[in-house]
Scaffold this motif. Structure first.
Motif, short mmCIF file in Angstrom:
data_model
loop_
_atom_site.label_atom_id
_atom_site.label_comp_id
_atom_site.label_asym_id
_atom_site.label_seq_id
_atom_site.Cartn_x
_atom_site.Cartn_y
_atom_site.Cartn_z
N ALA A 192 -0.06 5.87 -5.41
CA ALA A 192 -0.99 5.32 -4.42
C ALA A 192 -0.40 5.38 -3.01
O ALA A 192 0.82 5.39 -2.83
N SER A 193 -1.29 5.42 -2.03
CA SER A 193 -0.87 5.43 -0.63
C SER A 193 -1.44 4.18 0.06
O SER A 193 -2.60 3.84 -0.13
N ARG A 194 -0.62 3.52 0.85
CA ARG A 194 -1.01 2.27 1.49
C ARG A 194 -1.99 2.52 2.63
O ARG A 194 -1.75 3.36 3.51
N LEU A 195 -3.11 1.78 2.60
CA LEU A 195 -4.13 1.91 3.64
C LEU A 195 -3.97 0.88 4.75
O LEU A 195 -4.46 1.06 5.86
N GLY A 196 -3.32 -0.23 4.43
CA GLY A 196 -3.16 -1.32 5.39
C GLY A 196 -3.06 -2.64 4.65
O GLY A 196 -3.11 -2.70 3.42
#
Length: 392
Positions: A71-75
């Motif tokens: 997963a990649s952090r969106l905020g």
């Protein structure tokens, strides 16, 4: 009145301990929605492991897939919630959407005896809120006690039906309320639901309407319940009261299906028994100072969630992209808002909060369906967006 969305109210009482799934609109050169997992350190996009919410629900273990995905952090949750609340929304930053996408949006009706009686009252009042108060007093005495303990589809229910027919009190709502077949209808089209922080829409021709706070089941194509969320089955009492055949117009309008804030997937911390015991709370706050509160306990539902799902899909009806199912509500507001005997109806600007301890809070503001943003991003747009972002 603008809904402000706080982390404290949006999350379940146990925070991000459970597996909470969101959909987030991500701006940029190739903007579009992503499926995301809430973690203590923020909101993380699941990427190609779950290009759609419907895809994630099809996994053998959706919660395990979500937690193991790259997963990649969106905020942060705080940042994205702040940009989701109504008011000035920054188009350059992410905001939350309804947590479902391609799933069919279905609903079960008159699954609580209290709301069943209100539906019969609407029918007798012919959509007139003034006449409803008189019908409420008469029908409450006539059939209220009879309905209190009957199990739908049982021999006792059949005997009650025969008695009510003989007294001239039978109704289509009583048929689905205590008969063997549940009322299952299409609430809205896939991709049309709005999420927390959005305006919900009322048909401008309606003068008697109400929120319906409900638990919403998340069901995959194999008819397995994999999670739950909250929903507002926005309802036009005057339309449906004039004729049950106006159900479609009463239920399906722009912005009339609110779902969220997040899907809580079944895992070691949350399961179907938690759904069965859920208490859903409702608060309505108006710009005129009016305030209304109510509660709906799933323990009082007349048909188990598994029975409702079995009547929604199976050998005679499939949903290849899965479905979500509003379970119905026991709450039907009768408190007078203005003139005595006229009951409750929404006013533009009402803030509606639907909450449950283990599901968080869904917050929306009431507007008219022809004044809120038009629904324009549907299935074809989603497929084009995923293709452009190479997520398929």
């Amino acid at each position: 009145m603008e809904p402000s969305l706080s982390v404290l109210s949006a999350l379940p009482i146990d925070g991000t301990t459970g597996t909470l799934i969101a959909r987030v609109w991500v701006p940029g050169a190739e903007p579009g929605p992503v499926v995301a997992l809430l973690r203590e350190d923020g909101v993380h996009a699941l990427g190609r492991d779950a290009p759609t919410s419907a895809d994630l629900m099809e996994a053998a273990d959706p919660a395990a897939l979500a937690r193991s995905a790259v997963a990649s952090r969106l905020g942060s949750l705080e940042e994205i919630l702040a940009n989701t609340a109504l008011g000035p929304r920054d188009s350059r930053r992410p905001h939350f959407l309804a947590p479902i996408d391609l799933q069919a949006i279905k609903a079960a009706g008159v699954t609580f005896m209290r709301s069943l009686l209100e539906r019969v009252i609407e029918e007798h009042a012919k959509g007139d809120p003034g006449a409803a108060d008189r019908a409420r007093q008469t029908l409450g005495r006539e059939i209220g006690a009879d309905l209190a303990s009957v199990k739908p589809g049982s021999d006792a229910a059949l005997r009650l039906k025969e008695a009510l027919v003989a007294r001239g009190l039978w109704s289509p709502y009583l048929e689905v309320g205590i008969g063997p077949d549940a009322e299952i209808f299409t609430k809205a089209q896939p991709m049309s639901a709005v999420g927390t922080g959005a305006d919900i829409g009322l048909n401008p021709a309606s003068t008697w309407n109400n929120p319906e706070p409900e638990v919403v089941l998340i069901v995959n194509s194999r008819a397995v319940i994999v999670g739950a969320t909250l929903g507002n089955d926005v309802n036009l009492r005057d339309f449906e009261g004039r004729s049950a055949l106006l159900l479609g117009k009463s239920k399906d309008n722009n912005g009339s299906a609110a779902i969220g804030p997040f899907i809580r997937l079944f895992d070691g911390s949350f399961g179907l028994d938690d759904v069965r015991q859920a208490t859903v709370s409702l608060t309505v706050e108006g710009d005129d100072g009016f305030a209304l509160q109510g509660r709906s306990s799933m323990s009082e539902i007349s048909r188990d969630p598994t029975e409702l799902v079995a009547q929604m899909m199976g050998d005679v009806h499939q949903y290849p992209d899965g479905a979500v199912l509003y379970c119905g509500t026991m709450f039907a507001p009768t408190e007078d808002r203005a003139e005595k005997g006229q009951g409750f109806t929404h006013r533009v600007g009402d803030r509606v909060t639907i909450s449950a301890p283990k599901l968080g809070a869904l917050v929306n503001r009431v507007n008219l369906s022809n004044r809120i943003p038009r629904w324009e991003f549907a299935g074809r747009a989603l497929m084009r967006s995923l293709a452009r972002r190479r997520m398929l």
